[in-house]
Each structure stands twice: as C-alpha cells, then as structure tokens.
Design a protein around this motif. Structure first.
Motif, PDB file in Angstrom:
ATOM      1  N   TRP A  40       7.619  20.493   8.589  1.00 55.51           N
ATOM      2  CA  TRP A  40       8.497  21.272   9.121  1.00 55.51           C
ATOM      3  C   TRP A  40       9.922  20.921   8.703  1.00 55.51           C
ATOM      4  N   ALA A  41       9.991  19.243   8.898  1.00 56.28           N
ATOM      5  CA  ALA A  41      11.268  19.082   8.570  1.00 56.28           C
ATOM      6  C   ALA A  41      11.969  19.523   7.164  1.00 56.28           C
ATOM      7  N   VAL A  42      10.894  19.248   5.964  1.00 54.83           N
ATOM      8  CA  VAL A  42      11.627  19.873   4.650  1.00 54.83           C
ATOM      9  C   VAL A  42      11.573  21.353   4.730  1.00 54.83           C
ATOM     10  N   THR A  43      11.135  21.839   5.459  1.00 57.23           N
ATOM     11  CA  THR A  43      11.062  23.566   5.099  1.00 57.23           C
ATOM     12  C   THR A  43      12.597  23.675   6.010  1.00 57.23           C
ATOM     13  N   SER A  44      12.767  22.944   6.882  1.00 60.46           N
ATOM     14  CA  SER A  44      14.003  23.405   7.954  1.00 60.46           C
ATOM     15  C   SER A  44      15.853  23.025   7.119  1.00 60.46           C
ATOM     16  N   TRP A  45      15.251  22.099   6.156  1.00 62.37           N
ATOM     17  CA  TRP A  45      16.364  21.344   4.808  1.00 62.37           C
ATOM     18  C   TRP A  45      16.501  22.368   3.927  1.00 62.37           C
ATOM     19  N   LEU A  46      15.161  23.147   3.423  1.00 60.45           N
ATOM     20  CA  LEU A  46      15.663  23.626   2.398  1.00 60.45           C
ATOM     21  C   LEU A  46      16.348  25.084   2.873  1.00 60.45           C
ATOM     22  N   ARG A  47      15.952  25.385   4.678  1.00 58.93           N
ATOM     23  CA  ARG A  47      16.862  27.167   4.365  1.00 58.93           C
ATOM     24  C   ARG A  47      18.152  26.690   4.316  1.00 58.93           C
ATOM     25  N   GLN A  48      18.194  24.834   4.996  1.00 56.89           N
ATOM     26  CA  GLN A  48      19.885  24.875   5.362  1.00 56.89           C
ATOM     27  C   GLN A  48      20.712  24.951   3.771  1.00 56.89           C
ATOM     28  N   SER A  49      19.967  24.283   3.178  1.00 58.88           N
ATOM     29  CA  SER A  49      20.254  23.811   1.461  1.00 58.88           C
ATOM     30  C   SER A  49      20.685  25.254   1.424  1.00 58.88           C
ATOM     31  N   THR A  50      19.432  26.551   0.755  1.00 56.62           N
ATOM     32  CA  THR A  50      19.474  27.455   0.227  1.00 56.62           C
ATOM     33  C   THR A  50      20.391  28.039   0.694  1.00 56.62           C
ATOM     34  N   ARG A  51      20.865  27.894   2.391  1.00 52.63           N
ATOM     35  CA  ARG A  51      22.079  29.198   2.877  1.00 52.63           C
ATOM     36  C   ARG A  51      23.350  28.300   2.344  1.00 52.63           C
ATOM     37  N   ALA A  52      23.698  26.957   2.532  1.00 54.53           N
ATOM     38  CA  ALA A  52      24.563  26.697   1.815  1.00 54.53           C
ATOM     39  C   ALA A  52      25.257  26.983   0.322  1.00 54.53           C
ATOM     40  N   THR A  53      24.115  26.653  -0.501  1.00 53.07           N
ATOM     41  CA  THR A  53      24.315  26.996  -2.282  1.00 53.07           C
ATOM     42  C   THR A  53      24.305  28.776  -1.898  1.00 53.07           C
ATOM     43  N   ASP A  94       0.695  -1.428   0.264  1.00 55.64           N
ATOM     44  CA  ASP A  94      -0.157   0.261   0.133  1.00 55.64           C
ATOM     45  C   ASP A  94       0.622   1.216   0.418  1.00 55.64           C
ATOM     46  N   HIS A  95       2.105   0.895   0.188  1.00 55.88           N
ATOM     47  CA  HIS A  95       2.852   2.289  -0.069  1.00 55.88           C
ATOM     48  C   HIS A  95       3.298   2.220  -1.807  1.00 55.88           C
ATOM     49  N   GLU A  96       4.284   3.210  -2.231  1.00 55.46           N
ATOM     50  CA  GLU A  96       3.941   3.888  -2.813  1.00 55.46           C
ATOM     51  C   GLU A  96       5.097   4.923  -3.134  1.00 55.46           C
ATOM     52  N   LEU A  97       6.620   4.327  -3.916  1.00 55.82           N
ATOM     53  CA  LEU A  97       7.489   5.400  -4.022  1.00 55.82           C
ATOM     54  C   LEU A  97       7.380   6.866  -5.027  1.00 55.82           C
ATOM     55  N   VAL A  98       7.217   7.673  -4.828  1.00 56.21           N
ATOM     56  CA  VAL A  98       7.086   9.450  -5.201  1.00 56.21           C
ATOM     57  C   VAL A  98       8.006   9.689  -5.271  1.00 56.21           C
ATOM     58  N   TRP A  99       8.217  10.307  -6.437  1.00 57.27           N
ATOM     59  CA  TRP A  99       9.279  11.984  -5.735  1.00 57.27           C
ATOM     60  C   TRP A  99       8.459  13.041  -6.177  1.00 57.27           C
ATOM     61  N   LEU A 100       9.087  13.802  -5.391  1.00 54.97           N
ATOM     62  CA  LEU A 100       8.267  15.249  -5.532  1.00 54.97           C
ATOM     63  C   LEU A 100       9.002  16.683  -4.806  1.00 54.97           C
ATOM     64  N   ASP A 101       8.703  17.487  -5.608  1.00 53.13           N
ATOM     65  CA  ASP A 101       9.336  18.339  -5.949  1.00 53.13           C
ATOM     66  C   ASP A 101       8.922  18.383  -4.570  1.00 53.13           C
ATOM     67  N   PRO A 102      10.065  19.763  -3.346  1.00 52.25           N
ATOM     68  CA  PRO A 102       9.976  19.597  -2.374  1.00 52.25           C
ATOM     69  C   PRO A 102       9.247  20.709  -1.967  1.00 52.25           C
ATOM     70  N   VAL A 103       8.903  21.639  -2.504  1.00 47.50           N
ATOM     71  CA  VAL A 103       7.495  22.495  -2.235  1.00 47.50           C
ATOM     72  C   VAL A 103       6.484  22.007  -2.272  1.00 47.50           C
TER      73      VAL A 103
END
Length: 152
Positions: A137-150, A115-124
């Motif tokens: 919240w975790a995805v948001t935190s990761w996005l902010r860290q990734s943006t700062r690192a970039t 009943d679980h299907e792998l789906v690749w989504l744009d993080p937003v």
C-alpha cells in the motif's frame, strides 16, 4: 492509521513499534529478500524500533543491518499497522511509519543480518512480491504521489 492483515481469533498480537523505508535508485526500489527456505519473502528494509530510538534512528540502523546502505530519512510517508505472524509463529502487529529515504553510502560489509539480501526491484514488481499488504500500500501511495508530481 491504516490497519492491514488478518487478526486471527484466539491470538494475542503484541504491538511492535517499527519503521520501514522506501529508497529508490534509478527507478528501482530497495527491498530485502529474507531467506527462510521455502518460506522466503520480500520486505521493505526496516524493522523494530529499539528502546528509546526514534523511528528515524531505527530506520537508519535497520537499513545498515539489513542492506549495508546508509540512508537519511527524508519524510514520513504514511503510518500503518500490519497484523502478521513471524516465521516462528509469534503474532505481532507492526505499527509505525514508512519513510522516504535518501542513500548516503553503501558498504556491503556493514550488513550484519546474513539472511537478508539487498534486492533492487521495479516498484510495480515489488507490489506483487512484498510480504506485507501495508508495504505494498505504501509503495502504491508513493507511486501515485510521484506520478502526480511528474505531471505537475
């Protein structure tokens, strides 16, 4: 630890140790679509820590069971908790880490949760589709860290 979700009066929420993961490939986030008919939902791959498992061991096992992906836990991003009720109505409080993971292999036949299907989504896009506030919240935190690192 950040606590998410509503604790409904009169219910006893059992603490459930968990581990969930963020895996990104070509800018897309690995998510699972859990089939429940009209109540289907999206989650980050992961779930309960069983027995004497560590969070990292549970993360590896859950990724394989839910997606067929073999991952390596890289780092623990955050520790969160999420009050929620399972599809059967059982009140739980998922408590544990959300990890950054790295893909090692993919074998669709290794997935055991039908009943679980792998789906690749744009993080937003994932932010609006993930069932748990703690996951968003975790995805948001990761996005902010990734943006700062970039930008650095």
């Amino acid at each position: 630890m950040l606590q998410f979700g509503d604790c409904q009066s009169g219910l006893v929420y059992r603490d459930r140790p968990t581990a969930f993961g963020l895996l990104v490939d070509e800018g897309r986030l690995a998510c699972v679509r859990v089939e429940r008919g009209a109540g289907s939902y999206f989650d980050l791959p992961g779930g309960a820590v069983d027995g004497d498992e560590t969070e990292a061991q549970a993360l590896v096992r859950e990724f394989i069971e839910e997606t067929g992906l073999t991952v390596r836990p890289v780092s623990r991003l955050v520790e969160v908790a999420q009050y929620f009720r399972r599809t059967d109505g059982t009140p739980l409080n998922n408590r544990g880490g959300i990890w950054i993971a790295e893909q090692i292999a993919f074998d669709p036949a290794a997935r055991v949760e039908a009943d679980h299907e792998l789906v690749w989504l744009d993080p937003v896009t994932a932010l609006s589709r993930l069932r748990h506030e703690a996951h968003a919240w975790a995805v948001t935190s990761w996005l902010r860290q990734s943006t700062r690192a970039t930008r650095a």
